[in-house]
Design a protein around this motif. Structure first.
Motif, PDB file in Angstrom:
ATOM      1  N   GLN A   1      65.669  21.872  98.611  1.00 21.98           N
ATOM      2  CA  GLN A   1      66.060  20.868  98.608  1.00 21.98           C
ATOM      3  C   GLN A   1      67.027  20.617  97.520  1.00 21.98           C
ATOM      4  O   GLN A   1      67.349  21.423  96.616  1.00 21.98           O
ATOM      5  N   VAL A   2      67.839  19.511  97.542  1.00 19.90           N
ATOM      6  CA  VAL A   2      68.914  19.308  96.727  1.00 19.90           C
ATOM      7  C   VAL A   2      68.627  18.196  95.773  1.00 19.90           C
ATOM      8  O   VAL A   2      68.004  16.935  96.367  1.00 19.90           O
ATOM      9  N   GLN A   3      68.852  17.978  94.698  1.00 20.46           N
ATOM     10  CA  GLN A   3      68.810  16.804  93.695  1.00 20.46           C
ATOM     11  C   GLN A   3      70.251  16.556  93.062  1.00 20.46           C
ATOM     12  O   GLN A   3      70.960  17.327  92.842  1.00 20.46           O
ATOM     13  N   LEU A   4      70.508  15.130  93.150  1.00 23.19           N
ATOM     14  CA  LEU A   4      71.603  14.709  92.864  1.00 23.19           C
ATOM     15  C   LEU A   4      71.252  13.732  91.686  1.00 23.19           C
ATOM     16  O   LEU A   4      70.635  12.719  91.814  1.00 23.19           O
ATOM     17  N   VAL A   5      71.747  13.797  90.235  1.00 20.86           N
ATOM     18  CA  VAL A   5      71.465  13.089  89.443  1.00 20.86           C
ATOM     19  C   VAL A   5      72.807  12.321  88.752  1.00 20.86           C
ATOM     20  O   VAL A   5      73.685  13.163  88.227  1.00 20.86           O
ATOM     21  N   GLU A   6      73.045  11.152  88.847  1.00 18.51           N
ATOM     22  CA  GLU A   6      74.207  10.209  88.705  1.00 18.51           C
ATOM     23  C   GLU A   6      73.876   9.546  87.103  1.00 18.51           C
ATOM     24  O   GLU A   6      72.800   9.522  86.478  1.00 18.51           O
ATOM     25  N   SER A   7      75.348   9.416  86.644  1.00 22.63           N
ATOM     26  CA  SER A   7      75.282   8.879  85.274  1.00 22.63           C
ATOM     27  C   SER A   7      76.627   8.072  85.127  1.00 22.63           C
ATOM     28  O   SER A   7      77.343   8.370  85.652  1.00 22.63           O
ATOM     29  N   GLY A   8      76.502   7.107  84.142  1.00 26.71           N
ATOM     30  CA  GLY A   8      77.861   6.449  83.685  1.00 26.71           C
ATOM     31  C   GLY A   8      78.487   5.036  84.270  1.00 26.71           C
ATOM     32  O   GLY A   8      79.020   4.468  83.871  1.00 26.71           O
ATOM     33  N   GLY A   9      77.029   4.434  84.703  1.00 22.69           N
ATOM     34  CA  GLY A   9      77.362   3.050  85.350  1.00 22.69           C
ATOM     35  C   GLY A   9      77.143   2.098  84.178  1.00 22.69           C
ATOM     36  O   GLY A   9      77.061   2.558  83.110  1.00 22.69           O
ATOM     37  N   GLY A  10      77.450   0.806  84.267  1.00 20.22           N
ATOM     38  CA  GLY A  10      77.290  -0.125  83.285  1.00 20.22           C
ATOM     39  C   GLY A  10      78.022  -1.068  83.550  1.00 20.22           C
ATOM     40  O   GLY A  10      78.589  -1.726  84.751  1.00 20.22           O
ATOM     41  N   LEU A  11      78.256  -2.043  82.681  1.00 21.49           N
ATOM     42  CA  LEU A  11      78.929  -3.409  82.600  1.00 21.49           C
ATOM     43  C   LEU A  11      80.192  -3.364  82.051  1.00 21.49           C
ATOM     44  O   LEU A  11      80.388  -2.706  80.770  1.00 21.49           O
ATOM     45  N   VAL A  12      81.247  -3.580  82.786  1.00 20.88           N
ATOM     46  CA  VAL A  12      82.873  -3.689  82.184  1.00 20.88           C
ATOM     47  C   VAL A  12      83.494  -4.813  82.447  1.00 20.88           C
ATOM     48  O   VAL A  12      83.210  -5.366  83.626  1.00 20.88           O
ATOM     49  N   GLN A  13      84.415  -5.100  81.796  1.00 19.73           N
ATOM     50  CA  GLN A  13      85.406  -6.335  82.023  1.00 19.73           C
ATOM     51  C   GLN A  13      86.233  -6.092  83.172  1.00 19.73           C
ATOM     52  O   GLN A  13      86.536  -4.797  83.036  1.00 19.73           O
ATOM     53  N   PRO A  14      86.693  -6.950  83.909  1.00 23.20           N
ATOM     54  CA  PRO A  14      87.729  -6.586  84.509  1.00 23.20           C
ATOM     55  C   PRO A  14      88.974  -5.951  84.042  1.00 23.20           C
ATOM     56  O   PRO A  14      89.434  -6.316  82.940  1.00 23.20           O
ATOM     57  N   GLY A  15      89.685  -5.086  84.590  1.00 21.18           N
ATOM     58  CA  GLY A  15      90.557  -4.147  83.955  1.00 21.18           C
ATOM     59  C   GLY A  15      90.306  -3.090  83.280  1.00 21.18           C
ATOM     60  O   GLY A  15      91.014  -2.277  82.940  1.00 21.18           O
ATOM     61  N   GLY A  16      88.811  -2.920  83.115  1.00 12.11           N
ATOM     62  CA  GLY A  16      88.427  -1.977  82.351  1.00 12.11           C
ATOM     63  C   GLY A  16      88.288  -0.577  83.164  1.00 12.11           C
ATOM     64  O   GLY A  16      88.569  -0.385  84.387  1.00 12.11           O
ATOM     65  N   SER A  17      87.618   0.601  82.543  1.00 15.21           N
ATOM     66  CA  SER A  17      87.315   1.581  83.092  1.00 15.21           C
ATOM     67  C   SER A  17      86.060   2.239  82.746  1.00 15.21           C
ATOM     68  O   SER A  17      85.342   2.043  81.884  1.00 15.21           O
ATOM     69  N   LEU A  18      85.456   2.945  83.890  1.00 14.55           N
ATOM     70  CA  LEU A  18      84.438   3.665  83.998  1.00 14.55           C
ATOM     71  C   LEU A  18      84.381   4.986  84.648  1.00 14.55           C
ATOM     72  O   LEU A  18      85.246   5.121  85.357  1.00 14.55           O
ATOM     73  N   ARG A  19      83.530   5.922  84.109  1.00 18.41           N
ATOM     74  CA  ARG A  19      83.565   7.257  84.569  1.00 18.41           C
ATOM     75  C   ARG A  19      82.137   7.607  85.048  1.00 18.41           C
ATOM     76  O   ARG A  19      81.360   7.762  84.110  1.00 18.41           O
TER      77      ARG A  19
END
Length: 117
Positions: free
Chosen positions: A1-19
């Motif tokens: 089996q394959v497991q995928l673990v995500e991270s990095g989401g959140g709340l940001v203002q318009p014009g901002g950045s996330l990775r």
């Protein structure tokens, strides 16, 4: 089996950045593409960006010029750099791994991205 673990989401203002990042583990073979999809409330899941093992990329028109997908094959990791975020980018973002031989799809648990002032 394959497991995928995500991270990095959140709340940001318009014009901002996330990775966002996604690490894959388990029964991973060489011939696979990775990508990001998103699903906003009341809407179908849609493609955001994909990247092949060789590094060829594909983007949804709505994110071209703002989002960049990249991967590290040695680490089985894919990233999504999101710049100049807009409220319409608000969604749950899902990491995807597709075995291009068997066409099997694997999904992460999803990470929430909210763009709001």
């Amino acid at each position: 089996q394959v497991q995928l673990v995500e991270s990095g989401g959140g709340l940001v203002q318009p014009g901002g950045s996330l990775r966002l990042s996604c690490a894959a583990s388990g029964s991973i073979f060489n011939y696979y593409n990775m990508g990001w999809y998103r699903q906003a409330p009341g809407k179908q899941r849609e493609l955001v960006a994909t990247i092949t093992r060789a590094g060829s990329t594909n983007y949804a028109d709505s994110v071209k010029g703002r989002f960049t997908i990249s991967r590290d094959n040695a680490k089985n990791t894919v990233w999504l750099q999101m710049n100049n975020l807009k409220p319409e980018d608000t969604a749950v973002y899902y990491c995807n791994l597709r075995n291009v031989i068997t066409m099997s799809d694997y999904w992460g648990q999803g990470t929430q991205v909210t763009v709001s002032s």
